[in-house]
Design an enzyme around this catalytic site. Structure first.
Site, PDB file in Angstrom:
ATOM      1  N   ASP A 115       0.858  -1.187   0.000  1.00  0.00           N
ATOM      2  CA  ASP A 115       0.000   0.000   0.000  1.00  0.00           C
ATOM      3  C   ASP A 115       0.891   1.233   0.000  1.00  0.00           C
ATOM      4  O   ASP A 115       2.040   1.172  -0.439  1.00  0.00           O
ATOM      5  CB  ASP A 115      -0.957  -0.029   1.192  1.00  0.00           C
ATOM      6  CG  ASP A 115      -2.289   0.648   0.877  1.00  0.00           C
ATOM      7  OD1 ASP A 115      -2.272   1.860   0.642  1.00  0.00           O
ATOM      8  OD2 ASP A 115      -3.331  -0.034   0.857  1.00  0.00           O
TER       9      ASP A 115
ATOM     10  N   HIS B 232       2.092   1.806  -3.159  1.00  0.00           N
ATOM     11  CA  HIS B 232       1.152   2.717  -3.806  1.00  0.00           C
ATOM     12  C   HIS B 232       1.649   4.148  -3.838  1.00  0.00           C
ATOM     13  O   HIS B 232       0.882   5.066  -4.112  1.00  0.00           O
ATOM     14  CB  HIS B 232      -0.206   2.657  -3.102  1.00  0.00           C
ATOM     15  CG  HIS B 232      -0.912   1.353  -3.287  1.00  0.00           C
ATOM     16  ND1 HIS B 232      -2.188   1.117  -2.826  1.00  0.00           N
ATOM     17  CD2 HIS B 232      -0.525   0.193  -3.885  1.00  0.00           C
ATOM     18  CE1 HIS B 232      -2.551  -0.123  -3.131  1.00  0.00           C
ATOM     19  NE2 HIS B 232      -1.549  -0.703  -3.762  1.00  0.00           N
TER      20      HIS B 232
END
Length: 454
Positions: free
Chosen positions: A252, A275
């Site tokens: 993430d 991310h």
């Protein structure tokens, strides 16, 4: 013959320039990583000198077994209570052992000159069913501390694989539910966390919450690229935070900064996979937010699904302003530069709303590298609360596959300085209504993967 020679000559020059450019980029990254190693050794020597002559309270002397099987939670809490109450003491987790510790809260305030030295491996229970229902979202919480140093080259292992397998993102038939954050610094000030490794957290690896004056340095954070919601560092309701010289590889956001944060400095960050580095998400459930004075200076992002990003929900209010992303190298990054005021982290489509978090005074400077997506720059702002004072200065992004890249704008005003590639011709020079500008089509799927729940 002459034309053929010239063609070959120019082709050779172009190829040579490409080789030099790639080599220079790799040298930059290697130099950056080498500097991290040098800083690491220097800080290690400094840490050794700092703990000389202190009172070491060893968790093994309080009953910790350290075999990775026996429950050492109570031994840790006992050692904490003893060390926290003594001046010049060290809460000591020795290396060479793995300590199984369940959800625990280590409370302050502690006596002056207190240090936490984690040299061994602290491991969470592997089975989600073994987790305490009284602490479903936290594992190791350190609260109400002042002037405490954490270090020691140890490992904080969240044992998250079975949590990920049970995630509704991995198994769509499972219900979505929360999972623990590995380590939380809460309601504290004057904290230094350095030279620790975090791995395989159930969800977020390290959170700083309601705290002031915190330094996070030389941390290594790692989890598989497909591990859901495993943010590296998460900052919330905190100010005067420095994050430096960290290597973060997760499933993430490498770093996420949310509501109530101000005066945040990040530098020398290696991110990827993951991310990217995100401000947000902000404004969920029509909430009011305040985020300001955020600086990212010098970072390398490799293979991330986003680069530097600001993400807000429709319906929110408040502001995100005075944000700088500079000296950033992108290597095969999806969406290298993105402002998304239509963020929708939901399993169902979000409704259109007129209110929005105001995004302004954002500088993207000296950002270069390669994009895996056609939209290398995406500035998707609210029709009713446009983005203002968005500046792009010396940005050079090319397609990773040798194709072309472009810019997308919706209701964004600002200006360009220096050379910017791809061109940002859709950037408005005033903050008037944005009629006639590009906007997402009605029904366009702007949904992102679930983030707040497993």
């Amino acid at each position: 013959m002459g034309r053929a020679f010239l063609f070959l000559f120019y082709f050779f020059l172009a190829a040579l320039s490409l080789v030099i450019m790639v080599a220079t980029e790799e040298e930059d990254i290697a130099l950056w990583e080498g500097q991290m190693e040098n800083w690491t050794e220097e800080e290690a020597r400094q840490e050794e000198n700092e703990i000389l002559g202190r009172i070491h309270v060893n968790v093994k002397n309080h009953g910790a077994v350290g075999d990775g099987i026996a429950d050492d939670t109570q031994a840790f809490l006992s050692a904490w209570n003893t060390s926290c109450g003594q001046k010049h003491s060290v809460f000591f987790v020795p290396k060479g052992n793995t300590y199984l510790v369940r959800a625990a809260r280590f409370k302050g305030p502690c006596a002056d000159d207190f240090t936490v030295q984690i040299s061994g491996i602290i491991k969470a229970p592997e089975e989600p069913g073994d987790w305490y229902t009284s602490s479903p979202r936290n594992w190791l919480v350190f609260s109400k501390l002042k002037g405490v140093r954490f270090h020691g080259r140890g490992v904080i292992d969240g044992s998250g694989s079975k949590w990920w397998a049970a995630s509704c993102k991995i198994n769509k038939t499972n219900p979505c539910r929360g999972a623990p954050t590995a380590m939380t610094i809460e309601s504290s000030s004057g904290i230094i966390v350095r030279r620790l490794q975090f791995k395989n957290s159930q969800q977020i690896h390290l959170t700083v919450f309601k705290s002031d004056a915190v330094i996070l340095s030389h941390l290594q954070i790692e989890a598989p690229f497909n591990s859901p919601n495993t943010d590296g560092i998460h900052l919330s309701e905190s100010s005067n935070i420095v994050v430096k010289s960290c290597v973060i590889e997760t499933g993430d956001d490498c770093i996420s900064i949310v509501n109530g944060c101000s005066n945040i400095e990040m530098n020398d960050i290696h991110c990827g996979p993951g991310h990217g580095i995100s401000i947000g998400s902000l404004g969920k459930s029509n909430s009011e937010v305040a985020v300001s004075t955020i600086v990212l200076d010098k970072a390398v992002l490799r293979g991330t699904t986003n680069g530097v990003r600001i993400k807000t929900w429709q319906g929110g209010s408040g502001y995100a302003r005075a944000i700088t992303f500079q000296n950033v190298k992108m290597i095969d990054v999806h969406n290298p530069i993105i402002i998304d005021q239509f963020y929708c982290d939901s399993s169902t489509p979000c409704q259109n709303q007129t209110s929005a978090v105001k995004v302004s005074e954002v500088l993207f400077r000296d950002i270069r590298g390669t994009s895996k997506t056609a939209n290398a720059i995406k500035l998707a702002c609210s029709d009713t609360v446009p983005c203002n004072d968005i500046i792009l200065h010396n940005v050079k992004l090319k397609a990773a596959n040798g194709g072309s890249v472009k810019t997308f704008c919706n209701c964004v005003a600002g200006f360009v300085e220096g050379a910017v590639e791809p061109p940002v011709e859709c950037l408005r020079t005033d903050s008037c209504s944005c009629g006639g500008s590009q906007r997402p089509r009605q029904g366009l799927d702007l949904r992102w993967e679930l983030h707040t729940e497993l």
